[in-house]
Design a protein around this motif. Structure first.
Motif, short mmCIF file in Angstrom:
data_model
loop_
_atom_site.label_atom_id
_atom_site.label_comp_id
_atom_site.label_asym_id
_atom_site.label_seq_id
_atom_site.Cartn_x
_atom_site.Cartn_y
_atom_site.Cartn_z
N UNK A 119 -6.30 -10.13 4.69
CA UNK A 119 -4.99 -10.71 5.01
C UNK A 119 -4.07 -9.69 5.67
N UNK A 120 -4.38 -8.41 5.57
CA UNK A 120 -3.55 -7.38 6.20
C UNK A 120 -4.06 -6.95 7.57
N UNK A 121 -5.16 -7.57 8.02
CA UNK A 121 -5.67 -7.25 9.35
C UNK A 121 -4.93 -8.05 10.42
N UNK A 122 -5.12 -7.64 11.66
CA UNK A 122 -4.49 -8.33 12.78
C UNK A 122 -5.10 -9.72 12.92
N UNK A 123 -4.29 -10.75 12.75
CA UNK A 123 -4.77 -12.12 12.76
C UNK A 123 -5.52 -12.52 14.03
N UNK A 128 9.00 -6.04 -1.63
CA UNK A 128 8.03 -6.59 -2.58
C UNK A 128 6.68 -6.83 -1.91
N UNK A 129 6.67 -7.35 -0.68
CA UNK A 129 5.44 -7.69 0.02
C UNK A 129 5.33 -6.84 1.29
N UNK A 130 4.15 -6.26 1.52
CA UNK A 130 4.02 -5.37 2.67
C UNK A 130 4.12 -6.16 3.97
N UNK A 131 4.45 -5.45 5.02
CA UNK A 131 4.78 -6.11 6.29
C UNK A 131 3.56 -6.73 6.96
N UNK A 132 2.34 -6.24 6.64
CA UNK A 132 1.15 -6.76 7.31
C UNK A 132 0.83 -8.17 6.86
N UNK A 133 0.98 -8.44 5.56
CA UNK A 133 0.73 -9.80 5.09
C UNK A 133 1.83 -10.74 5.57
N UNK A 134 3.06 -10.23 5.70
CA UNK A 134 4.15 -11.07 6.24
C UNK A 134 3.90 -11.40 7.71
N UNK A 135 3.41 -10.42 8.48
CA UNK A 135 3.07 -10.70 9.88
C UNK A 135 1.94 -11.71 9.98
N UNK A 136 1.00 -11.64 9.05
CA UNK A 136 -0.11 -12.59 9.05
C UNK A 136 0.40 -14.00 8.77
#
Length: 361
Positions: free
Chosen positions: A190-194, A285-293
Motif C-alpha cells: 500500500x506504500x508503493x507507487x500506485x 498518524x498515517x504516513x504520506x505514502x498510504x495517503x497518496x495511495x
C-alpha cells in the motif's frame, strides 16, 4: 550450498512508445525461490540449477511487480524459519516479537518508507555468521518444516487490525505470526507507487507464481473507532496502531475488485469518503505514502498500463473530488519547546523601542 543464488530474468519495458523491451535480471537466494512452486519448477528444470549458468527464464511477467513477489516470499520463508527454531528451542526462540515490531515500524509515520527486506537480511546474516559451514545443513532442516499451503487463507483467520470488533485494540504480538507477516506485505504494497505497482496486478502475479495471496478484507471497524475517538487523546492513542495497519487494507480495498475482497460488508460511499478525508488530514498518524495511495485510488487508480483500478471512483462526483482535494490538516501537532524558544528570541517584544504603539479596538 546455502549461499547459492539464482538469476531470474523478466522482461522490462525500455521504450514505451516503441514497445521495446529489455531483460531485467533479479538475483535471488535459492531457498527463497523454493517458496514459489512456479519458480521452484524453473529452478529444478534448469541444467545449471543456480550454479552460475544461464539465468532462469525469461519469465513472461512484469519485472516491476517481481519485487512485490520477493517481499512476500521472504516473509513466508521467515515463517518457515520461525517454525524450525521454535521446534528446537521453544517459544523463547520465536521471531514473533521481531516481526511484530517490523509491522509497527512500517505502518508508523516515517521520513522515508520502510521495507521488511532489511529485517530478512539481518536474520539471514546472523544465522550465517553463527552457523558458518553448517548453514547449508540448517537450510535443509528449515525446508522440512512446511508452511501453510493453498491459495486461500481460511476466512476464520483475520488480521488483528482488520477484525470487525471496534472495541478491542489488539496487538500484533498476540496475533498469529502468519497474519502479522501478511499485514507487513499489505502495508508495504500500500506504500508503493500506485500507477507502477497496482494491487490488482500484484495479486494476479501471485496467482501465476502459485503463492497464496494475503486475505484483504473490506472491514473498517478499527478505522471508524479511531475516527470517532480522534479528538480524545487517551482513546485515540490506544486505537492508533490498529488504525494505522487497517489504513493500508483500506487503501488496497479501494482499488481491488469487489469480488476479490473478504466477506466483511463494504462501507458506503459517504463513509468511505469520510474515512479517506480523515486519513489524509492526519499526517501525524498515517504516513504520506498510504495517503497518496488512497488519493490515487479514489481518483480512478489509473496504472501505467492505462487500466483503471479504482473500484470506488465511479461512486464519486465532481463535488466529492473537490472536497477530497481541498481537505485541511487535522492533526498538525504542536510546537516543541525548542521551536518556541527560537521564535521568542527572534525579535524583541512589541512594546520595546521609541516608536509609538496604538491599540486598535
Amino acid at each position: 550450498d546455502g549461499k547459492r543464488r539464482s538469476a531470474v530474468t523478466l522482461p522490462a519495458l525500455r521504450n514505451r512508445r516503441a514497445g521495446q523491451t529489455t531483460d531485467e535480471i533479479f538475483d535471488v537466494e535459492d531457498f527463497v525461490l523454493m517458496e514459489s512452486p512456479t519458480l521452484a519448477a524453473l529452478h529444478w528444470a534448469s541444467p545449471s540449477q543456480g550454479q552460475g549458468g544461464a539465468p532462469l527464464g525469461p519469465v513472461r511477467r512484469s519485472a516491476k511487480l517481481f519485487p512485490a513477489l520477493l517481499v512476500l516470499l521472504k516473509l513466508r520463508w521467515l515463517l518457515r524459519l520461525n517454525k524450525a527454531i521454535v521446534s528446537l528451542g521453544g517459544q523463547r526462540c520465536s521471531l514473533h516479537r521481531l516481526i511484530a515490531g517490523a509491522l509497527v515500524d512500517i505502518c508508523s509515520v516515517q521520513m522515508h518508507a520502510h521495507s521488511p527486506i532489511p529485517m530478512f537480511q539481518a536474520v539471514v546474516e546472523a544465522f550465517q555468521s553463527r552457523l558458518q559451514a553448517a548453514w547449508p545443513y540448517f537450510l535443509a532442516f528449515v525446508s522440512t518444516h512446511e508452511a501453510r499451503g493453498g491459495l486461500q487463507l481460511p476466512s476464520t483467520e483475520q488480521s488483528w487490525a482488520s477484525g470487525s470488533s471496534p472495541g478491542s485494540t489488539g496487538s500484533p504480538q498476540g496475533a498469529p505470526l502468519a497474519q502479522v507477516a501478511d499485514d507487513i506485505f499489505v502495508a508495504w504494497l500500500a506504500q508503493q507507487d500506485g500507477p507502477r505497482v497496482s494491487a490488482t496486478e500484484a495479486m494476479a502475479d501471485l496467482e501465476f507464481y502459485q503463492v497464496r495471496p494475503p486475505l484483504i478484507t473490506a472491514g473498517t471497524a478499527k478505522l471508524l473507532a479511531w475516527h470517532k475517538a480522534r479528538d480524545a487523546p487517551g482513546t485515540r492513542e490506544r486505537l492508533k496502531k490498529a488504525a494505522q495497519v487497517q489504513a493500508h487494507y483500506f487503501a488496497l480495498t479501494l482499488e481491488l475488485p469487489r469480488e476479490s475482497k473478504g466477506e466483511e460488508q463494504e462501507t458506503t460511499s459517504d463513509t468511505t469518503l469520510e474515512l479517506a478525508l480523515s486519513l489524509i488530514a492526519s499526517p501525524k498518524t498515517f504516513n504520506k505514502w498510504v495517503c497518496l495511495r488512497i488519493m490515487w485510488a479514489l481518483e480512478g487508480g489509473i496504472s501505467e498500463n492505462g487500466f483503471a483500478n479504482g473500484s470506488f471512483a465511479d461512486r464519486f462526483g465532481r463535488e466529492e473530488f473537490s472536497v477530497l482535494r481541498n481537505t485541511t490538516t487535522h492533526d498538525c501537532g504542536g510546537l516543541s519547546s525548542a521551536v518556541l524558544d527560537k521564535l521568542r528570541d527572534l525579535h524583541p517584544p512589541r512594546l520595546v523601542g521609541p516608536a509609538s504603539r496604538f491599540l486598535n479596538f
